[in-house]
Design a protein around this motif. Sequence first.
Motif, PDB file in Angstrom:
ATOM      1  N   PHE A 196      34.312 -48.584  13.317  1.00 49.54           N
ATOM      2  CA  PHE A 196      33.366 -49.543  12.744  1.00 49.54           C
ATOM      3  C   PHE A 196      32.334 -49.986  13.773  1.00 49.54           C
ATOM      4  CE2 PHE A 196      32.125 -53.870  11.388  1.00 49.54           C
ATOM      5  CZ  PHE A 196      31.442 -53.508  10.237  1.00 49.54           C
ATOM      6  N   PRO A 197      32.744 -50.403  14.976  1.00 45.99           N
ATOM      7  CA  PRO A 197      31.730 -50.764  15.975  1.00 45.99           C
ATOM      8  C   PRO A 197      30.836 -49.583  16.368  1.00 45.99           C
ATOM      9  CG  PRO A 197      33.840 -51.677  16.607  1.00 45.99           C
ATOM     10  CD  PRO A 197      34.087 -50.769  15.439  1.00 45.99           C
ATOM     11  N   LEU A 198      31.411 -48.372  16.443  1.00 43.48           N
ATOM     12  CA  LEU A 198      30.585 -47.208  16.773  1.00 43.48           C
ATOM     13  C   LEU A 198      29.546 -46.936  15.692  1.00 43.48           C
ATOM     14  CD1 LEU A 198      33.017 -44.573  18.345  1.00 43.48           C
ATOM     15  CD2 LEU A 198      31.102 -45.737  19.429  1.00 43.48           C
ATOM     16  N   ALA A 199      29.958 -47.018  14.432  1.00 40.90           N
ATOM     17  CA  ALA A 199      29.019 -46.819  13.326  1.00 40.90           C
ATOM     18  C   ALA A 199      27.954 -47.904  13.344  1.00 40.90           C
ATOM     19  CB  ALA A 199      29.760 -46.830  11.989  1.00 40.90           C
ATOM     20  N   LEU A 200      28.358 -49.114  13.616  1.00 48.67           N
ATOM     21  CA  LEU A 200      27.407 -50.228  13.685  1.00 48.67           C
ATOM     22  C   LEU A 200      26.434 -50.049  14.847  1.00 48.67           C
ATOM     23  CD1 LEU A 200      26.803 -52.840  12.221  1.00 48.67           C
ATOM     24  CD2 LEU A 200      28.321 -53.997  13.807  1.00 48.67           C
ATOM     25  N   LEU A 201      26.939 -49.663  15.995  1.00 53.32           N
ATOM     26  CA  LEU A 201      26.087 -49.432  17.162  1.00 53.32           C
ATOM     27  C   LEU A 201      25.115 -48.282  16.905  1.00 53.32           C
ATOM     28  CD1 LEU A 201      25.370 -49.984  20.157  1.00 53.32           C
ATOM     29  CD2 LEU A 201      27.117 -48.296  20.737  1.00 53.32           C
ATOM     30  N   PHE A 202      25.622 -47.181  16.387  1.00 48.57           N
ATOM     31  CA  PHE A 202      24.784 -46.021  16.096  1.00 48.57           C
ATOM     32  C   PHE A 202      23.713 -46.378  15.061  1.00 48.57           C
ATOM     33  CE2 PHE A 202      24.040 -41.900  13.922  1.00 48.57           C
ATOM     34  CZ  PHE A 202      23.517 -41.209  15.007  1.00 48.57           C
ATOM     35  N   GLY A 203      24.126 -47.086  14.016  1.00 51.24           N
ATOM     36  CA  GLY A 203      23.171 -47.516  12.987  1.00 51.24           C
ATOM     37  C   GLY A 203      22.120 -48.452  13.549  1.00 51.24           C
ATOM     38  N   THR A 204      22.523 -49.374  14.402  1.00 50.86           N
ATOM     39  CA  THR A 204      21.574 -50.326  14.994  1.00 50.86           C
ATOM     40  C   THR A 204      20.578 -49.610  15.889  1.00 50.86           C
ATOM     41  OG1 THR A 204      23.254 -52.057  14.904  1.00 50.86           O
ATOM     42  CG2 THR A 204      21.385 -52.439  16.361  1.00 50.86           C
ATOM     43  N   VAL A 205      21.049 -48.652  16.685  1.00 52.26           N
ATOM     44  CA  VAL A 205      20.146 -47.894  17.555  1.00 52.26           C
ATOM     45  C   VAL A 205      19.113 -47.146  16.717  1.00 52.26           C
ATOM     46  CG1 VAL A 205      20.033 -45.904  19.132  1.00 52.26           C
ATOM     47  CG2 VAL A 205      21.731 -47.702  19.486  1.00 52.26           C
ATOM     48  N   ILE A 206      19.551 -46.528  15.645  1.00 53.08           N
ATOM     49  CA  ILE A 206      18.623 -45.815  14.765  1.00 53.08           C
ATOM     50  C   ILE A 206      17.622 -46.793  14.146  1.00 53.08           C
ATOM     51  CG2 ILE A 206      18.443 -44.559  12.579  1.00 53.08           C
ATOM     52  CD1 ILE A 206      21.001 -43.090  13.397  1.00 53.08           C
ATOM     53  N   LEU A 207      18.102 -47.952  13.693  1.00 48.97           N
ATOM     54  CA  LEU A 207      17.209 -48.941  13.090  1.00 48.97           C
ATOM     55  C   LEU A 207      16.180 -49.454  14.092  1.00 48.97           C
ATOM     56  CD1 LEU A 207      19.749 -50.971  10.937  1.00 48.97           C
ATOM     57  CD2 LEU A 207      18.028 -49.338  10.129  1.00 48.97           C
ATOM     58  N   VAL A 208      16.598 -49.704  15.313  1.00 47.00           N
ATOM     59  CA  VAL A 208      15.660 -50.157  16.349  1.00 47.00           C
ATOM     60  C   VAL A 208      14.635 -49.059  16.610  1.00 47.00           C
ATOM     61  CG1 VAL A 208      15.466 -50.697  18.826  1.00 47.00           C
ATOM     62  CG2 VAL A 208      17.220 -51.804  17.434  1.00 47.00           C
ATOM     63  N   PHE A 209      15.099 -47.829  16.640  1.00 52.23           N
ATOM     64  CA  PHE A 209      14.210 -46.693  16.871  1.00 52.23           C
ATOM     65  C   PHE A 209      13.208 -46.548  15.731  1.00 52.23           C
ATOM     66  CE2 PHE A 209      13.599 -41.973  17.270  1.00 52.23           C
ATOM     67  CZ  PHE A 209      13.035 -41.994  18.530  1.00 52.23           C
ATOM     68  N   VAL A 210      13.650 -46.784  14.499  1.00 56.38           N
ATOM     69  CA  VAL A 210      12.773 -46.634  13.330  1.00 56.38           C
ATOM     70  C   VAL A 210      11.837 -47.832  13.182  1.00 56.38           C
ATOM     71  CG1 VAL A 210      12.740 -46.577  10.804  1.00 56.38           C
ATOM     72  CG2 VAL A 210      14.306 -45.107  12.049  1.00 56.38           C
ATOM     73  N   PHE A 211      12.389 -49.043  13.176  1.00 54.40           N
ATOM     74  CA  PHE A 211      11.580 -50.219  12.885  1.00 54.40           C
ATOM     75  C   PHE A 211      10.797 -50.737  14.083  1.00 54.40           C
ATOM     76  CE2 PHE A 211      14.748 -50.905   9.392  1.00 54.40           C
ATOM     77  CZ  PHE A 211      13.855 -50.731   8.366  1.00 54.40           C
ATOM     78  N   ARG A 212      11.432 -50.746  15.233  1.00 49.40           N
ATOM     79  CA  ARG A 212      10.846 -51.320  16.439  1.00 49.40           C
ATOM     80  C   ARG A 212      10.438 -52.769  16.261  1.00 49.40           C
ATOM     81  NH1 ARG A 212       6.589 -47.028  18.000  1.00 49.40           N
ATOM     82  NH2 ARG A 212       7.448 -45.540  16.566  1.00 49.40           N
ATOM     83  N   ASN A 213      11.143 -53.477  15.394  1.00 50.49           N
ATOM     84  CA  ASN A 213      10.950 -54.924  15.267  1.00 50.49           C
ATOM     85  C   ASN A 213      12.262 -55.558  14.822  1.00 50.49           C
ATOM     86  OD1 ASN A 213      11.206 -55.168  12.406  1.00 50.49           O
ATOM     87  ND2 ASN A 213       9.083 -54.551  12.157  1.00 50.49           N
ATOM     88  N   VAL A 214      12.388 -56.818  15.117  1.00 52.11           N
ATOM     89  CA  VAL A 214      13.643 -57.521  14.866  1.00 52.11           C
ATOM     90  C   VAL A 214      13.893 -57.722  13.374  1.00 52.11           C
ATOM     91  CG1 VAL A 214      14.891 -59.673  15.283  1.00 52.11           C
ATOM     92  CG2 VAL A 214      13.556 -58.654  17.102  1.00 52.11           C
ATOM     93  N   SER A 215      12.870 -58.064  12.611  1.00 47.32           N
ATOM     94  CA  SER A 215      13.084 -58.407  11.203  1.00 47.32           C
ATOM     95  C   SER A 215      13.604 -57.216  10.397  1.00 47.32           C
ATOM     96  CB  SER A 215      11.811 -58.965  10.577  1.00 47.32           C
ATOM     97  OG  SER A 215      10.767 -58.010  10.610  1.00 47.32           O
TER      98      SER A 215
END
Length: 195
Positions: free
Chosen positions: A20-39
């Motif tokens: 679960f933490p690995l999936a969350l970390l991987f998902g968050t990294v992808i989201l940061v890479f895609v969005f590049r914003n906090v919201s």
Amino acid sequence: IPFVRRDYVTLIVGDAQIFFPLALLFGTVILVFVFRNVSGVLLTLGVMFGAVTWALGLMAVSGCRLNFLSNMLPVLVIVAGTSDSLHIVLHYYEEYARVGDKMTALRHTVKELAFACFLTSFTTALGFLTLYTSKITLIEEFGVFTGLGIIFAFVISSLMIPIVLSWLPPPTVRDQRAFEVGPLALLLRALPVWV
């Protein structure tokens, strides 16, 4: 048998604490890479947490316990919940860049994506819900609660993301150009060549 059961529970808890933490970390990294914003990242993570919490909460209220199959539920719901949220937020950015008005962009986004997101979520959930026809209780529970988790992700993303986006300031030019400039743009331009 009690030793096997104890070891089995220990392994399930250990897997949940790893995956679960690995999936969350991987998902968050992808989201940061895609969005590049906090919201954008926080909106999508909120949908994931909400859907996983509802699915696991319903599972607990129903008296079902975590097992080796249902242990995968959070990861699957994270993946399914991310896709709708990602589409909604990115389409909103595109629409805002096109029309220049936040509320008009939100209306167009919901109008254009609601049915498509519903169909993808519904068919995915239906696929998992068909596991209810199994004669094996563990598979039935896994299918039902994973399917419901995917439906919860759709409902949360469809309702909450437009509401929260309406409260937030409009996207910046940097948000709108996330796919035009930077490493993600280079990757997306190079992808057709590799395929």
